[in-house]
Design a protein around this motif. Structure first.
Motif, PDB file in Angstrom:
ATOM      1  N   ASP A 105     119.874  -2.342   4.743  1.00 48.30           N
ATOM      2  CA  ASP A 105     120.161  -3.446   3.838  1.00 48.30           C
ATOM      3  C   ASP A 105     119.220  -3.374   2.637  1.00 48.30           C
ATOM      4  O   ASP A 105     118.001  -3.233   2.805  1.00 48.30           O
ATOM      5  N   GLY A 106     119.775  -3.432   1.447  1.00 49.80           N
ATOM      6  CA  GLY A 106     118.976  -3.284   0.238  1.00 49.80           C
ATOM      7  C   GLY A 106     118.790  -1.842  -0.194  1.00 49.80           C
ATOM      8  O   GLY A 106     118.208  -1.581  -1.255  1.00 49.80           O
ATOM      9  N   GLY A 107     119.277  -0.895   0.616  1.00 45.73           N
ATOM     10  CA  GLY A 107     119.172   0.516   0.272  1.00 45.73           C
ATOM     11  C   GLY A 107     120.311   0.966  -0.623  1.00 45.73           C
ATOM     12  O   GLY A 107     121.232   0.195  -0.932  1.00 45.73           O
ATOM     13  N   VAL A 108     120.263   2.233  -1.037  1.00 47.65           N
ATOM     14  CA  VAL A 108     121.223   2.729  -2.013  1.00 47.65           C
ATOM     15  C   VAL A 108     121.849   4.050  -1.583  1.00 47.65           C
ATOM     16  O   VAL A 108     121.270   4.816  -0.819  1.00 47.65           O
ATOM     17  N   VAL A 111     116.607   5.507  -7.688  1.00 46.11           N
ATOM     18  CA  VAL A 111     115.922   5.354  -6.401  1.00 46.11           C
ATOM     19  C   VAL A 111     114.633   4.563  -6.578  1.00 46.11           C
ATOM     20  O   VAL A 111     114.358   3.607  -5.838  1.00 46.11           O
ATOM     21  N   GLU A 112     113.832   4.940  -7.553  1.00 43.07           N
ATOM     22  CA  GLU A 112     112.562   4.238  -7.769  1.00 43.07           C
ATOM     23  C   GLU A 112     112.782   2.788  -8.145  1.00 43.07           C
ATOM     24  O   GLU A 112     112.079   1.890  -7.669  1.00 43.07           O
ATOM     25  N   ALA A 113     113.778   2.525  -8.980  1.00 40.70           N
ATOM     26  CA  ALA A 113     114.045   1.162  -9.424  1.00 40.70           C
ATOM     27  C   ALA A 113     114.468   0.249  -8.273  1.00 40.70           C
ATOM     28  O   ALA A 113     114.088  -0.929  -8.226  1.00 40.70           O
ATOM     29  N   LEU A 114     115.220   0.794  -7.320  1.00 41.10           N
ATOM     30  CA  LEU A 114     115.828  -0.052  -6.293  1.00 41.10           C
ATOM     31  C   LEU A 114     115.119  -0.024  -4.944  1.00 41.10           C
ATOM     32  O   LEU A 114     115.155  -1.025  -4.214  1.00 41.10           O
ATOM     33  N   VAL A 115     114.478   1.104  -4.586  1.00 46.17           N
ATOM     34  CA  VAL A 115     113.813   1.139  -3.275  1.00 46.17           C
ATOM     35  C   VAL A 115     112.365   1.605  -3.363  1.00 46.17           C
ATOM     36  O   VAL A 115     111.703   1.744  -2.335  1.00 46.17           O
ATOM     37  N   ASP A 138     118.257   4.700  10.105  1.00 45.83           N
ATOM     38  CA  ASP A 138     118.683   4.290   8.772  1.00 45.83           C
ATOM     39  C   ASP A 138     117.744   4.858   7.720  1.00 45.83           C
ATOM     40  O   ASP A 138     116.664   5.376   8.034  1.00 45.83           O
ATOM     41  N   TYR A 139     118.192   4.751   6.458  1.00 39.89           N
ATOM     42  CA  TYR A 139     117.470   5.351   5.338  1.00 39.89           C
ATOM     43  C   TYR A 139     117.429   4.388   4.167  1.00 39.89           C
ATOM     44  O   TYR A 139     118.331   3.553   3.993  1.00 39.89           O
ATOM     45  N   ASP A 140     116.371   4.532   3.354  1.00 44.31           N
ATOM     46  CA  ASP A 140     116.287   3.748   2.128  1.00 44.31           C
ATOM     47  C   ASP A 140     117.323   4.211   1.114  1.00 44.31           C
ATOM     48  O   ASP A 140     117.854   3.404   0.348  1.00 44.31           O
ATOM     49  N   ALA A 141     117.569   5.501   1.081  1.00 49.54           N
ATOM     50  CA  ALA A 141     118.508   6.072   0.115  1.00 49.54           C
ATOM     51  C   ALA A 141     119.218   7.268   0.713  1.00 49.54           C
ATOM     52  O   ALA A 141     118.609   8.079   1.421  1.00 49.54           O
ATOM     53  N   VAL A 142     120.512   7.365   0.438  1.00 51.28           N
ATOM     54  CA  VAL A 142     121.311   8.545   0.764  1.00 51.28           C
ATOM     55  C   VAL A 142     121.760   9.131  -0.563  1.00 51.28           C
ATOM     56  O   VAL A 142     122.367   8.438  -1.382  1.00 51.28           O
ATOM     57  N   LEU A 143     121.433  10.413  -0.786  1.00 56.50           N
ATOM     58  CA  LEU A 143     121.666  11.054  -2.072  1.00 56.50           C
ATOM     59  C   LEU A 143     122.503  12.312  -1.891  1.00 56.50           C
ATOM     60  O   LEU A 143     122.286  13.076  -0.942  1.00 56.50           O
ATOM     61  N   THR A 144     123.426  12.546  -2.815  1.00 55.99           N
ATOM     62  CA  THR A 144     124.233  13.754  -2.759  1.00 55.99           C
ATOM     63  C   THR A 144     124.678  14.124  -4.163  1.00 55.99           C
ATOM     64  O   THR A 144     124.847  13.260  -5.024  1.00 55.99           O
ATOM     65  N   ALA A 145     124.854  15.420  -4.399  1.00 56.13           N
ATOM     66  CA  ALA A 145     125.281  15.891  -5.716  1.00 56.13           C
ATOM     67  C   ALA A 145     126.140  17.142  -5.582  1.00 56.13           C
ATOM     68  O   ALA A 145     125.802  18.062  -4.832  1.00 56.13           O
ATOM     69  N   PHE A 193     107.994  12.095  -5.999  1.00 58.54           N
ATOM     70  CA  PHE A 193     107.454  11.059  -5.106  1.00 58.54           C
ATOM     71  C   PHE A 193     106.728  11.731  -3.939  1.00 58.54           C
ATOM     72  O   PHE A 193     107.333  11.997  -2.894  1.00 58.54           O
ATOM     73  N   PRO A 194     105.461  12.014  -4.068  1.00 63.13           N
ATOM     74  CA  PRO A 194     104.737  12.754  -3.026  1.00 63.13           C
ATOM     75  C   PRO A 194     104.734  12.066  -1.663  1.00 63.13           C
ATOM     76  O   PRO A 194     104.543  12.744  -0.643  1.00 63.13           O
ATOM     77  N   LYS A 195     104.931  10.749  -1.617  1.00 66.85           N
ATOM     78  CA  LYS A 195     104.921  10.036  -0.339  1.00 66.85           C
ATOM     79  C   LYS A 195     106.322   9.808   0.226  1.00 66.85           C
ATOM     80  O   LYS A 195     106.479   9.119   1.239  1.00 66.85           O
TER      81      LYS A 195
END
Length: 260
Positions: free
Chosen positions: A148-151, A41-45, A117-124, A69-71
């Motif tokens: 666009d450009g998100g992960v 996430v940090e590397a890409l967005v 929309d979102y910068d990142a969608v995460l699931t585990a 990531f506090p922000k």
């Protein structure tokens, strides 16, 4: 004392911690996959992402996200009323995170989201409950909420059927370790849910959860299908992502990243 008063006095840290311990019994490298996920996430967005925590459960990903990531901000979405009760209690004082309830099998689930929309969608450790056709549909819907450009990152059980002897040995090793830890008193999935069902605060949401998914003590409710990481990467590219590949793997699990 009212139900609201009881909920206000609940030890949400305890429930979050016992959930983590129960999950780690199955996934001893769980923290490693979270670290790898947030590295990507940090590397890409960047370090201030707007994140959708998909099938969020108790908010395990959001918890690690906001510590690192506090922000950052996070929207958690799940159908499970018991796990969402814990998540909402645990994060009650944190304005950076919000939760919505929706069924990812419902074609309209995206209408419940507070952002377009979102910068990142995460699931585990969640989407293996879905069958192949449902997962392909969901991947297309996820592509519609990643900017666009998100992960998108999915860490889950993704077996490689081309290595049957390796798989047999690894599964036997993990099973023996779990049996030793279980004998030493570690809670498994069914034990944890039995404890939740007996708790005054969680009894109601847990009963509702059992009506939806079934009682773990009565058998596995999963009807999903597990596929290889390569299958997931192909499905994500077909769903509209520009690039997709494995970015982390253990002998039994993997994490696939898709870039919009």
């Amino acid at each position: 004392m009212t139900e609201k008063d009881t909920a206000a006095g609940a030890d949400w840290q305890h429930w979050q911690s016992t959930w983590d311990r129960q999950q780690e019994w199955y996934l001893p490298d769980r923290e490693e996959r979270f670290r790898a996920m947030l590295d990507a996430v940090e590397a890409l967005v960047g370090p201030e992402p707007k994140v959708l925590d998909l099938a969020c459960g108790t908010g395990s990903i959001s918890d690690r996200l906001l510590r690192r990531f506090p922000k950052a901000t996070s929207t958690g979405i799940d159908l499970d009323p018991a796990l969402l009760t814990i998540a909402r209690g645990y994060f009650a004082a944190d304005p950076r995170v919000e939760f919505v309830r929706a069924d990812l099998r419902d074609p309209g689930w995206r209408s419940a989201l507070p952002h377009r929309d979102y910068d990142a969608v995460l699931t585990a450790t969640a989407l293996h409950w879905l069958r192949d056709d449902e997962l392909r549909t969901l991947y297309g819907q996820i592509a519609g909420v990643v900017r666009d450009g998100g992960v998108f990152l999915n860490a889950d059980h993704m077996p490689d059927d081309t290595t049957p002897r390796v798989n047999e040995a690894v599964n036997a090793f993990y099973r023996a370790r779990r049996e030793r830890e279980k004998a030493a008193g570690t809670q498994d999935w069914a034990d944890w849910w039995a404890t939740a069902a007996a708790d005054p605060v969680l009894a109601g949401p847990t009963a509702e959860r059992f009506r939806i998914f079934g009682n773990p003590a009565e058998g596995d409710h999963a009807d999903g299908q597990t596929q290889s990481a390569a299958w997931h990467a192909d499905a994500l590219r077909a769903a509209g992502f520009a690039e997709a590949r494995t970015v982390w793997a253990s002998p039994a699990d993997a994490m696939v990243l898709a870039l919009k």
